[in-house]
Scaffold this motif. Structure first.
Motif, mmCIF file in Angstrom:
data_model
loop_
_atom_site.group_PDB
_atom_site.id
_atom_site.type_symbol
_atom_site.label_atom_id
_atom_site.label_comp_id
_atom_site.label_asym_id
_atom_site.label_seq_id
_atom_site.Cartn_x
_atom_site.Cartn_y
_atom_site.Cartn_z
ATOM 1 N N GLY A 160 52.383 78.640 -74.311
ATOM 2 C CA GLY A 160 51.204 77.811 -74.515
ATOM 3 C C GLY A 160 51.170 76.691 -73.491
ATOM 4 O O GLY A 160 52.060 76.568 -72.629
ATOM 5 N N ASN A 161 50.141 75.868 -73.560
ATOM 6 C CA ASN A 161 49.945 74.789 -72.594
ATOM 7 C C ASN A 161 50.395 73.464 -73.209
ATOM 8 O O ASN A 161 49.877 73.052 -74.240
ATOM 9 N N PRO A 162 51.367 72.787 -72.616
ATOM 10 C CA PRO A 162 51.862 71.532 -73.199
ATOM 11 C C PRO A 162 50.769 70.464 -73.278
ATOM 12 O O PRO A 162 50.018 70.251 -72.324
ATOM 13 N N ILE A 163 50.722 69.802 -74.415
ATOM 14 C CA ILE A 163 49.738 68.766 -74.668
ATOM 15 C C ILE A 163 50.461 67.455 -74.932
ATOM 16 O O ILE A 163 51.468 67.412 -75.636
ATOM 17 N N ARG A 164 49.923 66.361 -74.383
ATOM 18 C CA ARG A 164 50.558 65.058 -74.516
ATOM 19 C C ARG A 164 50.674 64.615 -75.975
ATOM 20 O O ARG A 164 49.886 65.009 -76.831
ATOM 21 N N ALA A 165 51.662 63.744 -76.208
ATOM 22 C CA ALA A 165 51.942 63.275 -77.564
ATOM 23 C C ALA A 165 50.727 62.613 -78.192
ATOM 24 O O ALA A 165 50.508 62.724 -79.405
ATOM 25 N N ALA A 166 49.922 61.909 -77.386
ATOM 26 C CA ALA A 166 48.741 61.244 -77.942
ATOM 27 C C ALA A 166 47.796 62.248 -78.581
ATOM 28 O O ALA A 166 47.194 61.978 -79.630
ATOM 29 N N PHE A 167 47.650 63.425 -77.974
ATOM 30 C CA PHE A 167 46.791 64.460 -78.549
ATOM 31 C C PHE A 167 47.446 65.085 -79.769
ATOM 32 O O PHE A 167 46.761 65.410 -80.745
ATOM 33 N N ARG A 168 48.765 65.253 -79.712
ATOM 34 C CA ARG A 168 49.434 65.818 -80.884
ATOM 35 C C ARG A 168 49.304 64.889 -82.083
ATOM 36 O O ARG A 168 49.104 65.340 -83.217
ATOM 37 N N ARG A 169 49.399 63.569 -81.834
ATOM 38 C CA ARG A 169 49.210 62.609 -82.933
ATOM 39 C C ARG A 169 47.776 62.621 -83.417
ATOM 40 O O ARG A 169 47.509 62.570 -84.624
ATOM 41 N N ALA A 170 46.832 62.689 -82.477
ATOM 42 C CA ALA A 170 45.420 62.678 -82.857
ATOM 43 C C ALA A 170 45.040 63.905 -83.666
ATOM 44 O O ALA A 170 44.075 63.875 -84.445
ATOM 45 N N ALA A 171 45.779 65.000 -83.478
ATOM 46 C CA ALA A 171 45.477 66.234 -84.209
ATOM 47 C C ALA A 171 46.007 66.218 -85.637
ATOM 48 O O ALA A 171 45.691 67.116 -86.419
ATOM 49 N N GLN A 172 46.795 65.206 -85.987
ATOM 50 C CA GLN A 172 47.300 65.107 -87.351
ATOM 51 C C GLN A 172 46.158 64.793 -88.317
ATOM 52 O O GLN A 172 45.073 64.398 -87.919
ATOM 53 N N ALA A 173 46.439 64.930 -89.609
ATOM 54 C CA ALA A 173 45.391 64.813 -90.622
ATOM 55 C C ALA A 173 44.635 63.497 -90.548
ATOM 56 O O ALA A 173 43.414 63.459 -90.731
ATOM 57 N N ASP A 174 45.358 62.394 -90.273
ATOM 58 C CA ASP A 174 44.682 61.101 -90.240
ATOM 59 C C ASP A 174 44.254 60.686 -88.837
ATOM 60 O O ASP A 174 43.705 59.607 -88.645
ATOM 61 N N GLY A 175 44.506 61.554 -87.836
ATOM 62 C CA GLY A 175 44.172 61.196 -86.466
ATOM 63 C C GLY A 175 42.691 61.035 -86.235
ATOM 64 O O GLY A 175 42.245 60.084 -85.579
ATOM 65 N N ARG A 176 41.898 61.972 -86.736
ATOM 66 C CA ARG A 176 40.449 61.884 -86.556
ATOM 67 C C ARG A 176 39.887 60.665 -87.273
ATOM 68 O O ARG A 176 39.042 59.952 -86.726
ATOM 69 N N ARG A 177 40.354 60.407 -88.485
ATOM 70 C CA ARG A 177 39.847 59.242 -89.219
ATOM 71 C C ARG A 177 40.156 57.952 -88.468
ATOM 72 O O ARG A 177 39.306 57.062 -88.363
ATOM 73 N N ALA A 178 41.372 57.855 -87.932
ATOM 74 C CA ALA A 178 41.754 56.654 -87.192
ATOM 75 C C ALA A 178 40.911 56.493 -85.929
ATOM 76 O O ALA A 178 40.479 55.382 -85.592
ATOM 77 N N ALA A 179 40.682 57.589 -85.222
ATOM 78 C CA ALA A 179 39.883 57.522 -83.999
ATOM 79 C C ALA A 179 38.456 57.097 -84.297
ATOM 80 O O ALA A 179 37.865 56.288 -83.571
ATOM 81 N N ARG A 180 37.894 57.616 -85.362
ATOM 82 C CA ARG A 180 36.511 57.255 -85.699
ATOM 83 C C ARG A 180 36.415 55.811 -86.180
ATOM 84 O O ARG A 180 35.417 55.136 -85.924
ATOM 85 N N ARG A 181 37.458 55.319 -86.823
ATOM 86 C CA ARG A 181 37.447 53.903 -87.214
ATOM 87 C C ARG A 181 37.466 53.012 -85.975
ATOM 88 O O ARG A 181 36.781 51.984 -85.926
#
Length: 379
Positions: A160-181
């Motif tokens: 697979g293609n390595p993705i930075r930690a920031a994206f891996r964190r953002a993909a977690q369950a609360d990542g989208r909610r935090a980004a939208r806040r």
């Protein structure tokens, strides 16, 4: 010590940075250095991330006999000599290349000195540099099975293609909610992101200029348009007077969107921005495709014309129902209505997002890092 050769564009650089992050976690005492060109993204981003960076001369291989051939003939021998001295001085246990012409001198220098050479191929259709270097590689790590077949299936491992930690964190369950806040987006608001990547795409900028008024008739939508640093000034003249410009994303000050349209040259915090998005429009470089898949973000891709890599990357998500694809020669007539249709169809966007998330490979960065460690410390 491990030497990573990467850069030119974000699509080649960011997977290497993702692997470096994991290497630091797995082997804190192991040195990780980068090699790249002095005048592209890597010369700024790598030192800012805290990694030692070595600049070497490099030029793309000319595809036709013109002035660029003279540049190549001048720069390639200089780059090769510089890389021979660099490998002799650093004595890396392994050298890994992440595609693009700038990886050729350091990997050839390493192979000539008996240092294991590892390739990572992010695209479904391997690029010219990796196809050339494949014959000297100790192992080839690929993101797609199709790429493994292009290398004849020899010495390949699908990671697979390595993705930075920031994206891996953002993909977690609360990542989208935090980004939208962070962007102060309400539960009843939607976000469209249009980006041409780290260099921008004039063809996308032109469509945005002619379509944004229609797209934003939908009062529950907001929009971020990233023009690319080199194209921002020419876009500025067409901006509405109330459009807010670049400072909204500087450093840690990732402010709310303010108005309903934000136009900026680039965004350093793409993980937060794309995690908050309900629909993304852009090119289909391998890293962009992998990031959107991990985030479960529906997308409309416009592959770069005459680029089989991007066409294959886009098809990989389109074939599983995670994206729509508009050919560049059809963009003027098809992109705007395709985007508008998806803006109006929440059911379709939801289905595309679920399909995208299923296709993501969140463990890719760790898989690649462990392969490099195995070569750096053979038992």
């Amino acid at each position: 010590m491990i030497l990573l050769a990467a850069g030119g564009t974000g699509g080649h650089l960011y997977p290497a940075l993702a692997v470096a992050e994991v290497l630091r976690d797995l082997a804190p005492d192991l040195g990780v250095h980068f090699v790249g060109t002095p005048d592209h993204l890597e010369s700024r981003v790598v030192p800012a991330a805290g990694w030692p960076f070595h600049a070497v001369p490099a030029a793309p291989f000319p595809r036709r006999p013109d002035g660029r051939a003279l540049t190549f003939l001048r720069e390639f021998p200089k780059g090769l000599r510089t890389c021979f001295r660099l490998v002799e001085r650093l004595r890396p246990a392994v050298v890994a290349g992440f595609g693009a012409y700038l990886t050729v001198p350091p990997l050839l220098a390493a192979a000539a000195q008996g240092v294991p050479v590892i390739l990572h191929e992010a695209n479904a259709h391997p690029g010219m540099a990796n196809r050339l270097l494949g014959r000297w590689a100790s192992e080839i790590l690929v993101s797609h099975e199709d790429a493994a077949m292009a290398f004849g299936g020899r010495r390949t491992v699908t990671t697979g293609n390595p993705i930075r930690a920031a994206f891996r964190r953002a993909a977690q369950a609360d990542g989208r909610r935090a980004a939208r806040r962070r962007l102060e987006l309400g539960d009843d608001e939607y976000l469209l992101v249009v980006t041409g990547g780290s260099l921008g795409a004039r063809v996308l900028n032109d469509v945005v200029a002619s379509s944004r008024e229609d797209w934003l008739k939908r009062r529950d939508w907001k929009m971020v348009h990233l023009t690319g640093p080199g194209l921002f000034e020419e876009v500025r003249s067409s901006l509405p007077e109330d459009t807010r410009l670049g400072p909204w994303f500087e450093g840690e000050a990732f402010h709310s969107l303010g108005g309903r349209l934000v136009t900026a040259p680039y965004c350093e915090e793409m993980a937060s921005l794309l995690a908050a998005a309900d629909l993304a429009v852009g090119r289909s470089g391998a890293t962009t495709v992998a990031e959107l898949a991990m985030l479960g973000c529906p997308a409309v891709f416009v592959p770069l014309a005459l680029n089989p890599d991007q066409a294959a990357n886009a098809a990989a998500l389109a074939n599983v129902g995670a994206a729509a694809v508009v050919r560049q020669d059809k963009v003027a007539g098809q992109l705007s209505p395709t985007v508008a249709r998806l803006m109006d169809d929440a059911v379709a966007r939801s289905a595309m997002g679920r399909a995208a998330a299923r296709s993501g490979r969140p463990g890719a960065a760790e898989d690649v890092a462990r392969r490099l460690l195995a070569w750096a410390s053979p038992t």
